[in-house]
Design an enzyme around this catalytic site. Structure first.
Site, PDB file in Angstrom:
ATOM      1  N   LYS A 110     -60.623  56.890 -47.356  1.00 16.29           N
ATOM      2  CA  LYS A 110     -61.273  56.857 -45.925  1.00 16.29           C
ATOM      3  C   LYS A 110     -60.262  57.466 -45.086  1.00 16.29           C
ATOM      4  O   LYS A 110     -59.308  57.101 -44.970  1.00 16.29           O
ATOM      5  CB  LYS A 110     -61.699  55.682 -45.680  1.00 16.29           C
ATOM      6  CG  LYS A 110     -62.090  55.482 -44.238  1.00 16.29           C
ATOM      7  CD  LYS A 110     -62.922  54.067 -43.707  1.00 16.29           C
ATOM      8  CE  LYS A 110     -63.310  53.817 -42.741  1.00 16.29           C
ATOM      9  NZ  LYS A 110     -64.299  52.582 -42.594  1.00 16.29           N
ATOM     10  N   ARG A 120     -69.947  50.999 -53.207  1.00 21.19           N
ATOM     11  CA  ARG A 120     -68.640  51.827 -53.737  1.00 21.19           C
ATOM     12  C   ARG A 120     -69.172  51.972 -55.234  1.00 21.19           C
ATOM     13  O   ARG A 120     -70.210  51.709 -56.011  1.00 21.19           O
ATOM     14  CB  ARG A 120     -67.734  50.515 -54.059  1.00 21.19           C
ATOM     15  CG  ARG A 120     -68.107  49.492 -54.581  1.00 21.19           C
ATOM     16  CD  ARG A 120     -67.156  48.280 -54.585  1.00 21.19           C
ATOM     17  NE  ARG A 120     -67.524  46.969 -54.711  1.00 21.19           N
ATOM     18  CZ  ARG A 120     -67.762  46.104 -55.814  1.00 21.19           C
ATOM     19  NH1 ARG A 120     -67.526  46.737 -57.045  1.00 21.19           N
ATOM     20  NH2 ARG A 120     -68.353  45.105 -56.003  1.00 21.19           N
ATOM     21  N   ARG A 123     -66.603  48.359 -38.405  1.00 19.52           N
ATOM     22  CA  ARG A 123     -67.757  47.985 -38.787  1.00 19.52           C
ATOM     23  C   ARG A 123     -67.395  46.434 -39.636  1.00 19.52           C
ATOM     24  O   ARG A 123     -66.426  46.126 -40.012  1.00 19.52           O
ATOM     25  CB  ARG A 123     -68.418  48.794 -39.995  1.00 19.52           C
ATOM     26  CG  ARG A 123     -69.060  50.081 -39.152  1.00 19.52           C
ATOM     27  CD  ARG A 123     -69.695  50.896 -40.144  1.00 19.52           C
ATOM     28  NE  ARG A 123     -70.904  50.225 -40.668  1.00 19.52           N
ATOM     29  CZ  ARG A 123     -71.304  49.961 -41.837  1.00 19.52           C
ATOM     30  NH1 ARG A 123     -70.233  50.264 -42.836  1.00 19.52           N
ATOM     31  NH2 ARG A 123     -71.975  49.337 -42.167  1.00 19.52           N
TER      32      ARG A 123
HETATM   33  C1  BTN Z   1     -65.506  51.745 -39.359  1.00 26.27           C
HETATM   34  O1  BTN Z   1     -65.255  50.346 -39.649  1.00 26.27           O
HETATM   35  O2  BTN Z   1     -65.233  52.472 -40.271  1.00 26.27           O
HETATM   36  C2  BTN Z   1     -65.453  51.975 -38.012  1.00 26.27           C
HETATM   37  C3  BTN Z   1     -64.096  52.240 -37.317  1.00 26.27           C
HETATM   38  C4  BTN Z   1     -64.293  52.663 -35.850  1.00 26.27           C
HETATM   39  C5  BTN Z   1     -63.042  52.545 -34.892  1.00 26.27           C
HETATM   40  C6  BTN Z   1     -63.235  53.073 -33.743  1.00 26.27           C
HETATM   41  S1  BTN Z   1     -61.687  53.575 -33.141  1.00 26.27           S
HETATM   42  C7  BTN Z   1     -62.280  53.938 -31.414  1.00 26.27           C
HETATM   43  C8  BTN Z   1     -63.696  53.073 -31.143  1.00 26.27           C
HETATM   44  N1  BTN Z   1     -63.058  51.913 -30.762  1.00 26.27           N
HETATM   45  C9  BTN Z   1     -63.017  50.724 -31.390  1.00 26.27           C
HETATM   46  O3  BTN Z   1     -62.710  49.669 -31.089  1.00 26.27           O
HETATM   47  N2  BTN Z   1     -63.465  50.991 -32.755  1.00 26.27           N
HETATM   48  C10 BTN Z   1     -63.983  52.492 -32.653  1.00 26.27           C
END
Ligand code: BTN
Length: 328
Positions: A191, A325, A126
């Site tokens: 996380k 946070r 994100r």
């Molecule tokens: C976040 O920032 O918390 C979201 C992370 C999401 C990562 C996953 S891994 C599988 C899918 N493909 C990606 O490129 N991103 C999501």
């Protein structure tokens, strides 16, 4: 063109047991020369794989690897998920499973398609962050789903996916799992996993959603150093959870959720989300761009918006660029 990782898969399958293998035995098993084995072994380091060599004995991958297998995932998938699943794709290496699924959605072939990868070159998180995705060290999953009711019918979906993930983890009795608004799964205050939803199509009518999930499991120290926030790792908390079973269990929670979401909506998940809310009743700081808001987190509304109590005045925050946070 074959990616180098695909070429290394037979070697990785042999080393996955974590045992010691001589160059000669690897060469015999792979049907290649010892020099060719050595060349392949040299490449493993590029993927953050910790290869050990012991003079006179051979090579081993410390800790081994629990490789994903489409057959094993299928074999343990529940009946309902099996019926809902159109296609399960497993890749050794991709740019991003979300990017791949978005392309399929655009071509109209992504509905109920699930993609797992062992490694992502450019995993997306994100807010423009990257998702650190070393080989074989977690769940990198994207699911494509088409909805006919436009984005409105998707309110709270990313939070509901968080609940589904928490439920999957609960089946393995993982302790200390909490949800951090909007899309994070935390474990013991760090996380563990994140959810990234990406949309395609007509946002007022028929639209495609790609639900991306990244979960850390088996991160090696070297790769974990690249993560820019406090992280948790499932194997360190609950060692020995089989990756294929975990993958299938997540699908067993996710696919029925997606199928039923147009009828159920966030309403069906709100209480469960609230029960796992990491920051409920706590003082928090919310940031969006240059702006910050301080208040007490008092839960989420029917649409999944975070409610902040600011000196008696309730303010509602929807997804996007807001981060949260605990206040110090
Ligand atoms: C976040 O920032 O918390 C979201 C992370 C999401 C990562 C996953 S891994 C599988 C899918 N493909 C990606 O490129 N991103 C999501």
């Amino acid at each position: 063109m074959k990616s180098p990782l695909v070429q290394l898969r037979p070697l990785l399958s042999l080393l996955a047991d974590g045992g010691m293998h001589s160059g000669e035995s690897l060469g015999v098993a792979l049907g290649i020369s010892r020099a060719a084995v050595w060349k392949q072994l040299q490449k493993l380091g590029q993927y953050g794989l910790a290869l050990e060599s012991v003079k006179g004995h051979g090579y081993c991958l410390r800790g081994g690897l629990d490789l994903l297998s489409a057959e094993k995932i299928h074999a343990v998938l529940g009946t309902r998920s099996r019926a809902l699943l159109h296609k399960l794709i497993l890749r050794d290496e991709v740019d991003s499973t979300n990017a791949q699924l978005l392309t399929l959605m655009e071509a109209g072939t992504g509905h109920a398609v699930v993609m797992f990868a062992e490694h992502q070159r450019t995993g997306r998180g994100r807010r423009g962050r990257r998702w650190v995705s070393p080989y074989g060290a977690g769940i990198l999953l994207s699911v494509g789903w088409e909805f006919s009711g436009g984005v409105q019918s998707l309110e709270g979906l990313s939070l509901s996916v968080g609940v589904a993930l928490a439920r999957a983890l609960a089946r393995f009795e993982v302790p200390g799992v909490r949800l951090k608004w909007p899309n994070d799964i935390w474990c013991r205050g760090r996380k563990l996993a994140g959810v990234l939803l990406e949309l395609k199509g007509d946002l007022t009518d028929r639209c495609g959603v790609v639900i991306g999930i990244g979960l850390n499991s088996g991160l090696r120290d070297q790769s974990a150093g690249a993560i820019d926030q406090p992280w948790a790792d499932l194997q360190r908390i609950c060692p020995g959870i089989p990756r294929n079973l975990l993958a299938a269990t997540i699908l067993d929670e996710m696919l029925p959720l997606l199928k039923d979401y147009p009828e159920q909506g966030f309403h069906a998940y709100r209480d469960a989300w609230a029960a796992l809310d990491q920051f409920a009743g706590q003082s928090v700081v919310l940031q969006s761009g240059a702006e910050t808001w301080c208040g007490t987190a008092v839960g989420v509304d029917n649409k999944g918006a975070l409610i902040l109590d600011m000196a008696g005045e309730l303010k509602y925050f929807h997804g996007g660029e807001v981060s949260l946070r605990g206040q110090v």
